[in-house]
Motif scaffolding. Structure first.
Motif, short mmCIF file in Angstrom:
data_model
loop_
_atom_site.label_atom_id
_atom_site.label_comp_id
_atom_site.label_asym_id
_atom_site.label_seq_id
_atom_site.Cartn_x
_atom_site.Cartn_y
_atom_site.Cartn_z
N GLY A 182 1.81 8.48 -8.78
CA GLY A 182 2.70 7.45 -8.22
C GLY A 182 2.67 6.15 -8.99
N ASP A 183 1.50 5.79 -9.54
CA ASP A 183 1.43 4.48 -10.22
C ASP A 183 2.20 4.47 -11.54
OD1 ASP A 183 -0.32 6.17 -11.37
OD2 ASP A 183 -2.11 4.91 -11.15
N LEU B 216 14.87 -3.00 -3.56
CA LEU B 216 14.02 -1.84 -3.29
C LEU B 216 12.66 -2.06 -3.96
CD1 LEU B 216 13.66 0.99 -2.13
CD2 LEU B 216 14.75 1.92 -4.18
N GLU B 217 11.62 -2.04 -3.15
CA GLU B 217 10.34 -2.52 -3.68
C GLU B 217 9.30 -1.45 -3.89
OE1 GLU B 217 8.87 -6.24 -2.38
OE2 GLU B 217 10.80 -6.81 -1.54
N TYR B 218 9.67 -0.19 -3.76
CA TYR B 218 8.73 0.87 -4.19
C TYR B 218 9.53 2.05 -4.74
CZ TYR B 218 9.10 2.74 0.70
OH TYR B 218 9.52 3.22 1.91
N PRO B 219 8.87 2.93 -5.50
CA PRO B 219 9.61 4.04 -6.12
C PRO B 219 10.00 5.11 -5.11
CG PRO B 219 7.28 4.18 -6.68
CD PRO B 219 7.46 2.91 -5.90
N ILE B 220 11.21 5.64 -5.28
CA ILE B 220 11.67 6.70 -4.38
C ILE B 220 12.35 7.79 -5.20
CG2 ILE B 220 13.17 7.28 -2.43
CD1 ILE B 220 12.51 4.75 -1.18
N PHE B 221 11.95 9.03 -4.94
CA PHE B 221 12.60 10.16 -5.62
C PHE B 221 13.89 10.54 -4.90
CE2 PHE B 221 8.25 11.49 -7.21
CZ PHE B 221 8.56 11.25 -8.55
N THR C 33 0.82 -1.23 0.00
CA THR C 33 0.00 0.00 0.00
C THR C 33 0.85 1.27 0.00
OG1 THR C 33 -0.20 -0.36 2.38
CG2 THR C 33 -2.12 -0.92 1.03
N ILE C 34 2.18 1.13 -0.06
CA ILE C 34 3.02 2.34 -0.11
C ILE C 34 3.11 2.82 -1.56
CG2 ILE C 34 5.37 3.24 0.20
CD1 ILE C 34 5.59 1.63 2.74
N VAL C 35 2.74 4.09 -1.75
CA VAL C 35 2.76 4.67 -3.10
C VAL C 35 4.19 4.96 -3.52
CG1 VAL C 35 1.79 6.51 -4.54
CG2 VAL C 35 0.64 5.86 -2.42
N GLY C 36 5.00 5.46 -2.59
CA GLY C 36 6.38 5.80 -2.92
C GLY C 36 7.01 6.59 -1.80
N ALA D 205 9.13 0.39 -9.06
CA ALA D 205 9.99 0.32 -7.87
C ALA D 205 11.41 0.70 -8.28
CB ALA D 205 9.96 -1.10 -7.31
N GLY D 206 12.10 1.44 -7.41
CA GLY D 206 13.48 1.85 -7.72
C GLY D 206 13.69 3.32 -7.42
N VAL D 207 14.93 3.77 -7.64
CA VAL D 207 15.27 5.18 -7.39
C VAL D 207 14.99 5.98 -8.66
CG1 VAL D 207 17.10 6.80 -6.77
CG2 VAL D 207 17.07 4.50 -5.76
N HIS D 208 14.29 7.10 -8.51
CA HIS D 208 13.94 7.93 -9.67
C HIS D 208 14.48 9.34 -9.52
CE1 HIS D 208 10.99 5.16 -11.52
NE2 HIS D 208 10.92 4.71 -10.27
N ASP D 209 14.94 9.91 -10.64
CA ASP D 209 15.25 11.34 -10.64
C ASP D 209 13.95 12.12 -10.52
OD1 ASP D 209 17.93 10.89 -10.96
OD2 ASP D 209 17.85 10.99 -13.16
N VAL D 210 14.04 13.25 -9.87
CA VAL D 210 12.86 14.13 -9.76
C VAL D 210 12.59 14.73 -11.15
CG1 VAL D 210 12.00 16.26 -8.71
CG2 VAL D 210 13.38 14.64 -7.35
#
Ligand code: NAI
Length: 428
Positions: free
Chosen positions: A380-381, A175-180, A151-154, A385-390
């Motif tokens: 968010g969808d 890493l199982e959800y997206p992170i900026f 249920t974590i969006v990011g 999952a992973g590290v994203h540039d802003v």
């Protein structure tokens, strides 16, 4: 290990007085945070975060508190704790905890057990979004509460060390959800890491020791974003700057900038002050302590307290005592005194008088955090999952808000210029 910790209000004797003082600090900071002020107005009206629970582990002081309140006023339930046991301001934490949508578990000076118990208390709110400074919360969620990931969006990550850890986790497929990577945006790194760390670290050391920078040999370990800021501002206060580096292009950059570049083994004996900004461990160790001058000051501005090896220093010391508030002297058997500031923790936030970066600088970093949280809620969808540039347009928008507030006008590309810059078909 205890897995829960009570909110700050239950740890303080005079909660009302603490809340009032915390609110006063927040109000002062907010007067100098035009980006958060503008975004708060927008989010208060639109309530984009309604239905979201935001779990945060950050330095709980006045500027951060204004970000937290913006998120809560934008409709979120927010639970927060510290990301360093010494950077919390209990009064600010108490002021936050008084807000009906906010629970704050941050208390200054907690031991390791309570530090992690407080993170568990935040995670117990079942966040749908995480905002970290150093990645401690993401780690706890993945290792101990994997059922929440669904249920974590990011999430958003504030600092270099956190982004490094997240990228390593991402490369391991863990890493199982997206992170900026908020740290990596121009609006954060070019101002917060450079100017913020430069100004606030030097100011904190000067105030903590009541000593001058003029004519001192200041060794800056690491010539990254933070190191550049520290070096420039120390040189601006008439220090002789010596840089140590492991990356050849950054060593060359420091050399071309006019600084002396030396291995730490040679720099240590010349140093009046050593300030580490590497994000790496064991940068200053036994072999360096053995050659240092009497009275040297040792401080760290990197995220964790691992850059100056205090175990080595403790082994060598015949005595250790508090020389001043925030300064511990380690006495060697030949009588030399090596002075460690703020326990080797990030000095601009952990020293007793530390206030962190200037408010104007944190306005920019937290402006990026706010628009990133909104991006996660709105889109968010669309992120794996992973590290994203802003997204660059979000970062530019934050810059435009700031320029507007400062009354600074600037040019824009004409259509012809935009077309020219985007084309490969023309020559001279
Ligand atoms: P960066 O990656 O731009 O710079 C670090 C530099 O240290 C690099 O050039 C690297 O080659 C160098 N380095 C690594 N190991 C070294 C060693 N053993 N000796 C000498 N140099 C070495 O990172 P940035 O953005 O400058 O951040 C540095 C640290 O500061 C991180 O831990 C970050 O989280 C923290 N930070 C602290 C802030 C504060 O308020 N005190 C604000 C922003 C970041």
């Amino acid at each position: 290990m205890s897995t829960s910790y009570a909110p700050v209000s239950e740890h303080l004797d005079d909660v009302e007085a603490a809340r009032a003082e915390g609110r006063r600090k927040m109000d002062w900071a907010l007067q100098h945070m035009p980006i958060l002020t503008a975004l708060r107005e927008e989010y208060e009206a639109e309530k984009p975060f309604a239905g979201q629970t935001i779990g945060m582990a950050m330095h709980v002081e006045a500027k951060t508190a204004n970000l937290v309140e913006l998120l809560a006023d934008g409709g979120a339930e927010v639970a927060i704790t510290g990301c360093n046991p010494l950077s919390t301001h209990d009064d600010v934490s108490a002021a936050l905890d008084a807000h009906e949508n906010i629970s704050s578990y941050a208390v200054r000076g907690v031991d390791d057990e309570d530090y992690y118990a407080a993170i568990h208390s935040v995670v117990a709110h079942e966040p749908t979004i995480t905002v970290d400074d150093g990645m401690d919360m993401v780690k706890v969620v993945h290792e101990e509460y994997p059922e929440l990931i669904e249920t974590i969006v990011g999430g958003c990550e504030e600092t270099t060390t956190g982004v490094h850890r997240l990228r390593a986790m991402d490369e391991d497929g863990a890493l199982e959800y997206p992170i900026f990577a908020v740290n990596d945006t121009p609006m954060k790194r070019l101002f917060d890491n450079i100017h913020g760390t430069g100004e606030s670290s030097l100011a904190t050391i000067a105030m903590t020791t009541n000593l001058s920078w003029a004519s001192k040999n200041v060794v800056v370990a690491g010539y990254g974003y933070c190191g550049k800021g520290v070096a420039k501002k120390a040189a601006g206060q008439n220090a002789n700057v010596i840089v140590t580096e492991v990356e050849p292009r950054r060593a060359l950059e420091a050399h071309m900038e006019g600084y002396e570049v030396l291995p730490m083994a040679e720099a240590a004996e010349k140093a009046d002050v050593i300030l580490t900004t590497t994000g790496n461990r064991d940068v200053v160790t036994r072999e360096h302590f053995e050659q240092m001058k009497d009275g040297v000051l040792l401080a760290n501005a990197g995220h964790f307290d691992i850059e100056v090896n205090l175990d080595d220093l403790d082994d060598l010391a015949v005595d250790r005592y508090e020389a001043r508030d925030g300064v511990e002297a380690f006495e060697m058997d030949d009588g030399r005194r090596l002075n460690v500031i703020a326990e080797g923790r990030l000095v601009n936030l952990a020293a007793p008088i530390a206030l962190g970066h200037p408010a104007e600088v944190m306005d920019q970093s937290f402006g990026v955090q706010a628009v990133c949280v909104r991006e996660l809620v709105d889109n968010g969808d669309e992120y794996d999952a992973g590290v994203h540039d802003v997204p660059d347009e979000l970062d530019r928008r934050v810059a435009e808000i700031k320029l507007d507030a400062e009354g600074v006008d600037h040019d824009e590309l004409t259509d012809e210029q935009r077309e020219y810059m985007g084309s490969w078909q023309h020559g001279t």
